[in-house]
Design a protein around this motif. Structure first.
Motif, PDB file in Angstrom:
ATOM      1  N   PRO A   1       0.817  -1.209   0.000  1.00 55.92           N
ATOM      2  CA  PRO A   1       0.000   0.000   0.000  1.00 55.92           C
ATOM      3  C   PRO A   1       0.858   1.270   0.000  1.00 55.92           C
ATOM      4  CG  PRO A   1       0.077  -0.910   2.193  1.00 55.92           C
ATOM      5  CD  PRO A   1       0.757  -1.896   1.306  1.00 55.92           C
ATOM      6  N   HIS A   2       0.269   2.351  -0.503  1.00 54.61           N
ATOM      7  CA  HIS A   2       0.955   3.642  -0.599  1.00 54.61           C
ATOM      8  C   HIS A   2       0.351   4.559   0.465  1.00 54.61           C
ATOM      9  CE1 HIS A   2       2.167   7.216  -3.452  1.00 54.61           C
ATOM     10  NE2 HIS A   2       2.719   7.301  -2.265  1.00 54.61           N
ATOM     11  N   VAL A   3       1.143   4.886   1.469  1.00 53.34           N
ATOM     12  CA  VAL A   3       0.678   5.688   2.596  1.00 53.34           C
ATOM     13  C   VAL A   3       1.486   6.977   2.663  1.00 53.34           C
ATOM     14  CG1 VAL A   3       0.377   5.794   5.106  1.00 53.34           C
ATOM     15  CG2 VAL A   3      -0.068   3.648   3.884  1.00 53.34           C
ATOM     16  N   VAL A   4       0.783   8.114   2.759  1.00 55.26           N
ATOM     17  CA  VAL A   4       1.439   9.419   2.844  1.00 55.26           C
ATOM     18  C   VAL A   4       1.051  10.082   4.166  1.00 55.26           C
ATOM     19  CG1 VAL A   4       1.516   9.709   0.344  1.00 55.26           C
ATOM     20  CG2 VAL A   4      -0.431  10.630   1.645  1.00 55.26           C
ATOM     21  N   THR A   5       1.761  11.156   4.499  1.00 58.80           N
ATOM     22  CA  THR A   5       1.475  11.882   5.732  1.00 58.80           C
ATOM     23  C   THR A   5       1.100  13.329   5.430  1.00 58.80           C
ATOM     24  OG1 THR A   5       3.796  12.534   6.014  1.00 58.80           O
ATOM     25  CG2 THR A   5       3.096  10.469   7.055  1.00 58.80           C
ATOM     26  N   GLU A   6       0.358  13.923   6.373  1.00 59.85           N
ATOM     27  CA  GLU A   6       0.046  15.351   6.340  1.00 59.85           C
ATOM     28  C   GLU A   6      -0.223  15.793   7.768  1.00 59.85           C
ATOM     29  OE1 GLU A   6      -2.920  17.718   3.589  1.00 59.85           O
ATOM     30  OE2 GLU A   6      -3.909  17.255   5.497  1.00 59.85           O
ATOM     31  N   GLN A   7       0.588  16.734   8.263  1.00 56.05           N
ATOM     32  CA  GLN A   7       0.410  17.287   9.600  1.00 56.05           C
ATOM     33  C   GLN A   7       0.268  16.194  10.661  1.00 56.05           C
ATOM     34  OE1 GLN A   7      -2.694  20.337   9.666  1.00 56.05           O
ATOM     35  NE2 GLN A   7      -2.333  20.771   7.523  1.00 56.05           N
ATOM     36  N   GLY A   8       1.072  15.158  10.528  1.00 57.60           N
ATOM     37  CA  GLY A   8       1.078  14.095  11.529  1.00 57.60           C
ATOM     38  C   GLY A   8       0.062  12.997  11.316  1.00 57.60           C
ATOM     39  N   ALA A   9      -0.816  13.133  10.326  1.00 56.45           N
ATOM     40  CA  ALA A   9      -1.805  12.097  10.026  1.00 56.45           C
ATOM     41  C   ALA A   9      -1.338  11.270   8.833  1.00 56.45           C
ATOM     42  CB  ALA A   9      -3.161  12.728   9.738  1.00 56.45           C
ATOM     43  N   ARG A  10      -1.790  10.022   8.778  1.00 54.42           N
ATOM     44  CA  ARG A  10      -1.406   9.105   7.701  1.00 54.42           C
ATOM     45  C   ARG A  10      -2.634   8.751   6.864  1.00 54.42           C
ATOM     46  NH1 ARG A  10       0.984   3.993   9.608  1.00 54.42           N
ATOM     47  NH2 ARG A  10       2.435   4.113   7.843  1.00 54.42           N
ATOM     48  N   PHE A  11      -2.439   8.719   5.546  1.00 50.83           N
ATOM     49  CA  PHE A  11      -3.541   8.454   4.637  1.00 50.83           C
ATOM     50  C   PHE A  11      -3.099   7.518   3.523  1.00 50.83           C
ATOM     51  CE2 PHE A  11      -4.126  12.808   6.258  1.00 50.83           C
ATOM     52  CZ  PHE A  11      -5.345  12.653   6.894  1.00 50.83           C
ATOM     53  N   ARG A  12      -3.988   6.622   3.161  1.00 49.21           N
ATOM     54  CA  ARG A  12      -3.718   5.726   2.037  1.00 49.21           C
ATOM     55  C   ARG A  12      -4.123   6.411   0.737  1.00 49.21           C
ATOM     56  NH1 ARG A  12      -4.790  -0.773   1.578  1.00 49.21           N
ATOM     57  NH2 ARG A  12      -3.837  -1.000  -0.488  1.00 49.21           N
ATOM     58  N   VAL A  13      -3.256   6.353  -0.266  1.00 53.90           N
ATOM     59  CA  VAL A  13      -3.550   6.961  -1.561  1.00 53.90           C
ATOM     60  C   VAL A  13      -3.344   5.937  -2.672  1.00 53.90           C
ATOM     61  CG1 VAL A  13      -2.962   9.298  -0.799  1.00 53.90           C
ATOM     62  CG2 VAL A  13      -1.182   7.859  -1.804  1.00 53.90           C
ATOM     63  N   HIS A  14      -3.836   6.272  -3.860  1.00 56.73           N
ATOM     64  CA  HIS A  14      -3.708   5.395  -5.021  1.00 56.73           C
ATOM     65  C   HIS A  14      -3.487   6.278  -6.244  1.00 56.73           C
ATOM     66  CE1 HIS A  14      -7.937   5.975  -3.735  1.00 56.73           C
ATOM     67  NE2 HIS A  14      -8.101   6.397  -4.973  1.00 56.73           N
ATOM     68  N   VAL A  15      -2.262   6.394  -6.690  1.00 56.90           N
ATOM     69  CA  VAL A  15      -1.934   7.355  -7.750  1.00 56.90           C
ATOM     70  C   VAL A  15      -1.913   6.728  -9.138  1.00 56.90           C
ATOM     71  CG1 VAL A  15      -0.622   8.795  -6.139  1.00 56.90           C
ATOM     72  CG2 VAL A  15       0.576   7.045  -7.483  1.00 56.90           C
ATOM     73  N   LEU A  16      -2.069   5.428  -9.231  1.00 56.98           N
ATOM     74  CA  LEU A  16      -2.016   4.775 -10.539  1.00 56.98           C
ATOM     75  C   LEU A  16      -3.396   4.484 -11.122  1.00 56.98           C
ATOM     76  CD1 LEU A  16       0.958   2.262 -10.158  1.00 56.98           C
ATOM     77  CD2 LEU A  16       0.853   4.270 -11.633  1.00 56.98           C
ATOM     78  N   LYS A  17      -4.446   4.831 -10.373  1.00 56.14           N
ATOM     79  CA  LYS A  17      -5.790   4.595 -10.912  1.00 56.14           C
ATOM     80  C   LYS A  17      -6.700   5.739 -10.520  1.00 56.14           C
ATOM     81  CE  LYS A  17      -7.343   1.787  -6.971  1.00 56.14           C
ATOM     82  NZ  LYS A  17      -7.959   0.515  -6.554  1.00 56.14           N
ATOM     83  N   GLY A  18      -7.566   6.123 -11.451  1.00 58.63           N
ATOM     84  CA  GLY A  18      -8.543   7.162 -11.185  1.00 58.63           C
ATOM     85  C   GLY A  18      -7.951   8.557 -11.175  1.00 58.63           C
TER      86      GLY A  18
END
Length: 316
Positions: free
Chosen positions: A105-122
């Motif tokens: 999975p591809h997980v990024v951060t922002e201001q201390g929070a973590r979010f799963r993203v999907h950059v190869l679809k949609g």
């Protein structure tokens, strides 16, 4: 293309997810169709016009050169997505992995929070970068509310998508967040985002059409904060020009005394007067507090066309 190349040549090493270059704002003539985002450890280049292969090669070389300076020895990962009109008419985009790899999975951060993203679809990657200041405001609002009421704020998150607002609200001390979105897939990613951040209680998830779920939503209130972040146009589910009014009429009954509403609109063709005029007509007791500034990188030569985020307050 030179402004884009200049932005690449001077960019810092990205740690949080962020926009690097925003041609859509019209501040860089000739580059209106380009944007560059960092979803570490991946860059995503987007063009809203067909892109020549030699242009992509030039941009790729610029990314490689800068990456070697700011992350020596690390592989460069970047993706290109073309969203020109002919593709968008059919609801799709051309996406290519240009170099390196994308984590799964591809997980990024922002201001201390973590979010799963999907950059190869949609076309929507799981986290809207232009809403970073909205999430910051929610975090600060909920934290301030907790100082006044130790039990914490009760939050309604409409059109929750992948529930980023919910994550930051709970991190800031919210007592409860109700997330509503008709997309089961988006809600499922939202639940994963809560798990990524160790948030095991306090969030509710309703994968329902908001307009057919008012009874359940209303029974869960009143709310100290209502977040309304709909798509500007989504055939069959939401059209801002006719459906936003249906939300505004409900706000006085959903909000607790002194509660706040965060109203978001990302429709270039609709200006501030659209939101302010309808709110004055449909919810006149709610007072406009402020318009939140967008992240500086998203500056637009026409502020009316940019993302609009307004804060309203219910009477005490």
């Amino acid at each position: 293309m030179q402004p884009l190349l200049d932005a690449i040549a001077t960019m810092a090493f990205p740690t949080d997810a962020q926009r690097i270059f925003h041609g859509r704002g019209g501040r860089f003539p000739g580059c209106e169709h380009w944007s560059l985002d960092a979803y570490p450890p991946v860059f995503v280049l987007t063009s809203f016009l067909p892109a020549a292969e030699e242009d992509l090669a030039t941009i790729g070389a610029a990314l490689q050169s800068r990456w070697a300076q700011i992350a020596p020895g690390e592989p460069l990962n970047w993706v290109f997505q073309c969203r020109h009109e002919q593709l968008r008419v059919h609801g799709r985009a051309e996406t290519r992995l240009m170099a390196g790899a994308v984590p799964d999975p591809h997980v990024v951060t922002e201001q201390g929070a973590r979010f799963r993203v999907h950059v190869l679809k949609g076309q929507n990657h799981g986290l809207f970068l232009d809403m970073a200041e909205g999430r910051r405001w929610v975090r600060q609002y909920v934290a301030a509310h907790q100082a006044r009421e130790p039990r914490g704020a009760k939050v309604l998150n409409l059109f929750a998508y992948t529930c980023a607002f919910s994550v930051v609200a709970l991190q800031a001390g919210a007592r409860q967040v109700v997330n509503v979105d008709m997309s089961h897939g988006a809600i499922a990613i939202g639940q994963q985002n809560h798990q990524l951040n160790g948030l095991t209680t306090g969030a509710g998830f309703l994968a329902h059409d908001i307009f057919s779920t008012w009874g359940k939503i209303t029974r869960g209130g009143p709310y100290g904060l209502v977040i309304v972040d709909p798509p500007s146009y989504q055939k069959g589910s939401f059209v801002a020009t006719k459906d936003y009014a249906r939300l505004m009429r409900r706000l006085p009954d959903l909000l607790a005394p002194g509660g706040h509403a965060l109203l978001c609109l990302n429709a270039p063709e609709l200006g501030l007067d659209f939101l302010k005029g309808q709110m004055q007509a449909l919810a006149p007791d709610l007072a406009l507090v402020e318009r939140l500034a967008n992240p500086a990188v998203f500056a637009d030569v026409q502020a009316e066309r940019a993302l609009k985020v307004l804060v309203y307050k219910a009477p005490d």
